[in-house]
Design a protein around this motif. Structure first.
Motif, PDB file in Angstrom:
ATOM      1  N   SER A  46      25.258  66.279  -6.691  1.00  0.00           N
ATOM      2  CA  SER A  46      24.302  65.799  -6.625  1.00  0.00           C
ATOM      3  C   SER A  46      24.091  64.978  -5.325  1.00  0.00           C
ATOM      4  N   ARG A  47      24.993  64.688  -4.970  1.00  0.00           N
ATOM      5  CA  ARG A  47      25.619  63.352  -3.873  1.00  0.00           C
ATOM      6  C   ARG A  47      25.458  64.405  -2.807  1.00  0.00           C
ATOM      7  N   ALA A  48      25.425  65.667  -3.206  1.00  0.00           N
ATOM      8  CA  ALA A  48      25.823  66.092  -1.973  1.00  0.00           C
ATOM      9  C   ALA A  48      24.615  67.685  -1.519  1.00  0.00           C
ATOM     10  N   LEU A  49      24.503  67.201  -2.442  1.00  0.00           N
ATOM     11  CA  LEU A  49      22.675  68.349  -2.107  1.00  0.00           C
ATOM     12  C   LEU A  49      21.206  67.170  -1.853  1.00  0.00           C
ATOM     13  N   LEU A  50      21.804  66.022  -2.329  1.00  0.00           N
ATOM     14  CA  LEU A  50      20.979  65.161  -1.545  1.00  0.00           C
ATOM     15  C   LEU A  50      20.869  64.343  -0.809  1.00  0.00           C
ATOM     16  N   ALA A  51      21.709  64.988   0.090  1.00  0.00           N
ATOM     17  CA  ALA A  51      22.797  63.864   1.397  1.00  0.00           C
ATOM     18  C   ALA A  51      21.519  63.532   2.278  1.00  0.00           C
ATOM     19  N   SER A  52      20.894  64.471   2.593  1.00  0.00           N
ATOM     20  CA  SER A  52      19.514  64.056   3.342  1.00  0.00           C
ATOM     21  C   SER A  52      18.611  63.293   2.691  1.00  0.00           C
ATOM     22  N   THR A  53      18.536  62.767   1.532  1.00  0.00           N
ATOM     23  CA  THR A  53      17.860  62.121   0.965  1.00  0.00           C
ATOM     24  C   THR A  53      17.894  60.393   1.174  1.00  0.00           C
ATOM     25  N   PRO A  54      16.648  60.275   1.857  1.00  0.00           N
ATOM     26  CA  PRO A  54      16.821  58.256   2.705  1.00  0.00           C
ATOM     27  C   PRO A  54      17.820  57.589   1.486  1.00  0.00           C
ATOM     28  N   SER A  55      17.899  56.517   2.236  1.00  0.00           N
ATOM     29  CA  SER A  55      18.733  55.893   1.331  1.00  0.00           C
ATOM     30  C   SER A  55      18.587  54.921   0.303  1.00  0.00           C
ATOM     31  N   ARG A  56      16.988  54.375   0.244  1.00  0.00           N
ATOM     32  CA  ARG A  56      16.079  53.672  -1.078  1.00  0.00           C
ATOM     33  C   ARG A  56      16.078  53.971  -2.034  1.00  0.00           C
ATOM     34  N   SER A  57      15.961  56.069  -1.824  1.00  0.00           N
ATOM     35  CA  SER A  57      15.942  56.699  -3.260  1.00  0.00           C
ATOM     36  C   SER A  57      16.622  57.857  -4.163  1.00  0.00           C
ATOM     37  N   ARG A  58      17.923  57.094  -2.630  1.00  0.00           N
ATOM     38  CA  ARG A  58      19.288  58.371  -3.472  1.00  0.00           C
ATOM     39  C   ARG A  58      19.967  58.041  -4.540  1.00  0.00           C
ATOM     40  N   LEU A  59      19.969  56.949  -5.108  1.00  0.00           N
ATOM     41  CA  LEU A  59      20.376  56.181  -5.917  1.00  0.00           C
ATOM     42  C   LEU A  59      19.943  56.877  -7.286  1.00  0.00           C
ATOM     43  N   ALA A  60      18.045  56.658  -7.583  1.00  0.00           N
ATOM     44  CA  ALA A  60      17.929  57.070  -8.363  1.00  0.00           C
ATOM     45  C   ALA A  60      17.841  58.836  -8.768  1.00  0.00           C
ATOM     46  N   LYS A  61      17.435  59.318  -7.490  1.00  0.00           N
ATOM     47  CA  LYS A  61      17.940  60.615  -6.924  1.00  0.00           C
ATOM     48  C   LYS A  61      18.754  61.463  -7.668  1.00  0.00           C
ATOM     49  N   VAL A  62      20.293  60.539  -7.819  1.00  0.00           N
ATOM     50  CA  VAL A  62      20.760  61.402  -7.601  1.00  0.00           C
ATOM     51  C   VAL A  62      21.089  61.106  -9.543  1.00  0.00           C
ATOM     52  N   ASP A  63      20.668  59.758  -9.832  1.00  0.00           N
ATOM     53  CA  ASP A  63      21.067  59.932 -10.890  1.00  0.00           C
ATOM     54  C   ASP A  63      19.801  60.775 -11.731  1.00  0.00           C
ATOM     55  N   ALA A  64      19.192  61.025 -11.314  1.00  0.00           N
ATOM     56  CA  ALA A  64      18.396  61.960 -12.050  1.00  0.00           C
ATOM     57  C   ALA A  64      18.578  63.446 -12.249  1.00  0.00           C
ATOM     58  N   LEU A  65      19.441  64.278 -11.039  1.00  0.00           N
ATOM     59  CA  LEU A  65      19.502  65.232 -10.738  1.00  0.00           C
ATOM     60  C   LEU A  65      21.032  65.437 -11.883  1.00  0.00           C
ATOM     61  N   ALA A  66      21.812  64.079 -11.794  1.00  0.00           N
ATOM     62  CA  ALA A  66      23.287  64.312 -12.302  1.00  0.00           C
ATOM     63  C   ALA A  66      22.827  64.521 -13.799  1.00  0.00           C
ATOM     64  N   LEU A  67      21.893  63.683 -14.073  1.00  0.00           N
ATOM     65  CA  LEU A  67      21.449  63.774 -15.783  1.00  0.00           C
ATOM     66  C   LEU A  67      21.379  65.129 -16.490  1.00  0.00           C
ATOM     67  N   GLU A  68      20.038  65.751 -15.447  1.00  0.00           N
ATOM     68  CA  GLU A  68      19.801  67.609 -15.642  1.00  0.00           C
ATOM     69  C   GLU A  68      21.050  68.302 -15.397  1.00  0.00           C
ATOM     70  N   MET A  69      22.351  68.504 -14.320  1.00  0.00           N
ATOM     71  CA  MET A  69      23.329  68.846 -15.034  1.00  0.00           C
ATOM     72  C   MET A  69      24.014  68.054 -15.951  1.00  0.00           C
ATOM     73  N   GLU A  70      23.918  66.940 -16.508  1.00  0.00           N
ATOM     74  CA  GLU A  70      24.926  66.922 -18.023  1.00  0.00           C
ATOM     75  C   GLU A  70      24.204  67.655 -19.153  1.00  0.00           C
ATOM     76  N   ARG A  71      23.267  67.392 -18.839  1.00  0.00           N
ATOM     77  CA  ARG A  71      22.717  67.785 -20.323  1.00  0.00           C
ATOM     78  C   ARG A  71      23.229  69.285 -20.139  1.00  0.00           C
ATOM     79  N   THR A  72      23.469  69.772 -19.225  1.00  0.00           N
ATOM     80  CA  THR A  72      23.746  71.659 -19.228  1.00  0.00           C
ATOM     81  C   THR A  72      25.812  71.388 -20.155  1.00  0.00           C
ATOM     82  N   PHE A  73      25.987  70.418 -19.201  1.00  0.00           N
ATOM     83  CA  PHE A  73      27.753  69.918 -20.417  1.00  0.00           C
ATOM     84  C   PHE A  73      27.357  69.724 -21.891  1.00  0.00           C
ATOM     85  N   HIS A  74      26.439  69.058 -21.847  1.00  0.00           N
ATOM     86  CA  HIS A  74      26.301  67.474 -23.487  1.00  0.00           C
ATOM     87  C   HIS A  74      25.648  67.776 -24.376  1.00  0.00           C
ATOM     88  N   GLY A  75      24.919  68.556 -23.854  1.00  0.00           N
ATOM     89  CA  GLY A  75      22.991  68.752 -24.464  1.00  0.00           C
ATOM     90  C   GLY A  75      22.170  67.093 -24.931  1.00  0.00           C
TER      91      GLY A  75
END
Ligand code: PMV
Length: 298
Positions: free
Chosen positions: A102-131
């Motif tokens: 998520s950090r790699a794919l969102l590297a160009s996101t402004p730093s103030r919103s990056r933490l939340a955006k990485v959280d959201a994208l990583a959660l979507e990926m985690e759902r594919t692993f764990h339900g």
């Protein structure tokens, strides 16, 4: 985009696994091992999976990365992964890889919103692993340090006294998804008894958070021991994990417990003020182990 590397750490759960799935609090800590995602310019979104990852695990990884590509508009990059984390051992490898990608794919996101955006994208990926992941792994990986989760929201916790955690690996274990499902079946069959244990785990976590912030490592160790007892009572430990818990205590651990989903394998942790002697002793016994050091945040 130039070639770029994004590291995300794995984690140990100090207290509160399984309770977290039922909304109870938990404490997790980022470790030094983790996953690095590297991106370089390409003509289209391309994922090069690690050659060592085959079968179901390889397929699960492709599905998760493909989901991340889809949700970021399939950027024109070549993505590669490198990991120092043992897989499926309770050390948050899927959470770390979700955050690194998520950090790699969102590297160009402004730093103030990056933490939340990485959280959201990583959660979507985690759902594919764990339900239905509690979200604890990827949020700890995304923030680092020690995180205290209340109502699934993380808050940084600074330990008053420094400490070491020995992580000892005792062999294969079932998937988190399966262990969580099997526990859910028991919770549904005997809700009163099991919900009582999960609530007790939540209370231990609260006491553990206090002990950490007051620097009472002896109390924290005792809480970890009691927590392990409850997890074992709910059928989440076995002879291999229990034996390692006893070995760590005999080596002077203030407390020891399984970490992560458990299921008679994976990682077992021991709390020490100085773990160097215990780590050497485990290595001499051919136990794969490493030490993570934690101290007050500056
Ligand atoms: O074993 P791991 O690293 O997947 O951790 C699982 C922790 C659980 O509480 C059992 C599940 C969760 O989603 O929090």
């Amino acid at each position: 985009m130039t070639a770029d590397a994004h590291f995300a750490p794995g984690k140990v759960i100090l207290l509160g696994e399984h309770g977290a799935v039922y909304g109870e609090p938990a404490i997790a800590a980022a470790i030094s091992l983790g996953v690095t995602a590297r991106t370089s310019p390409a003509t289209r979104a391309t994922f090069v999976p690690p050659a060592t990852l085959k079968g179901a695990q390889g397929q699960a990884l492709k599905t998760a990365v493909n989901r991340a590509f889809e949700l970021t508009g399939r950027p024109a990059v070549r993505l590669e992964l490198e990991s120092t984390l043992p897989l499926s051992m309770g050390l948050g490898s899927s959470g770390a890889l979700s955050v690194a990608v998520s950090r790699a794919l969102l590297a160009s996101t402004p730093s103030r919103s990056r933490l939340a955006k990485v959280d959201a994208l990583a959660l979507e990926m985690e759902r594919t692993f764990h339900g239905t992941p509690s979200g604890l792994d990827h949020m700890t990986s995304n923030r680092g340090g020690i995180q205290y989760f209340v109502n699934r929201r993380p808050r940084a916790l600074s330990p008053r006294r420094p400490f070491d955690i020995v992580v000892a690996l005792v062999g294969e274990r079932p998937s988190t998804k399966l262990t969580v499902q099997q526990l859910r079946a028991r919770v549904q069959r005997w809700p009163t008894r099991y919900r009582r244990q999960l609530k007790e785990i939540g209370l231990l976590v609260k006491e553990g958070a206090q002990a950490l912030s007051h620097g009472d490592l002896e109390a924290l160790g005792d809480i970890m021991n009691v927590d392990h007892g409850i997890l074992a009572g709910m059928g989440l430990s076995g002879s291999k994990t229990d034996d390692m818990v006893h070995q760590l205590r005999a080596l002077g651990a203030l407390g020891a417990k399984l970490t992560g989903a458990g299921g008679n394998g994976g990682a077992v942790i021991g709390l020490f003020t100085d773990a160097s002697r215990a780590a050497k002793a485990l290595t001499a016994r051919h136990v794969h182990n490493f030490v993570s050091h934690f101290e007050r945040e500056p």
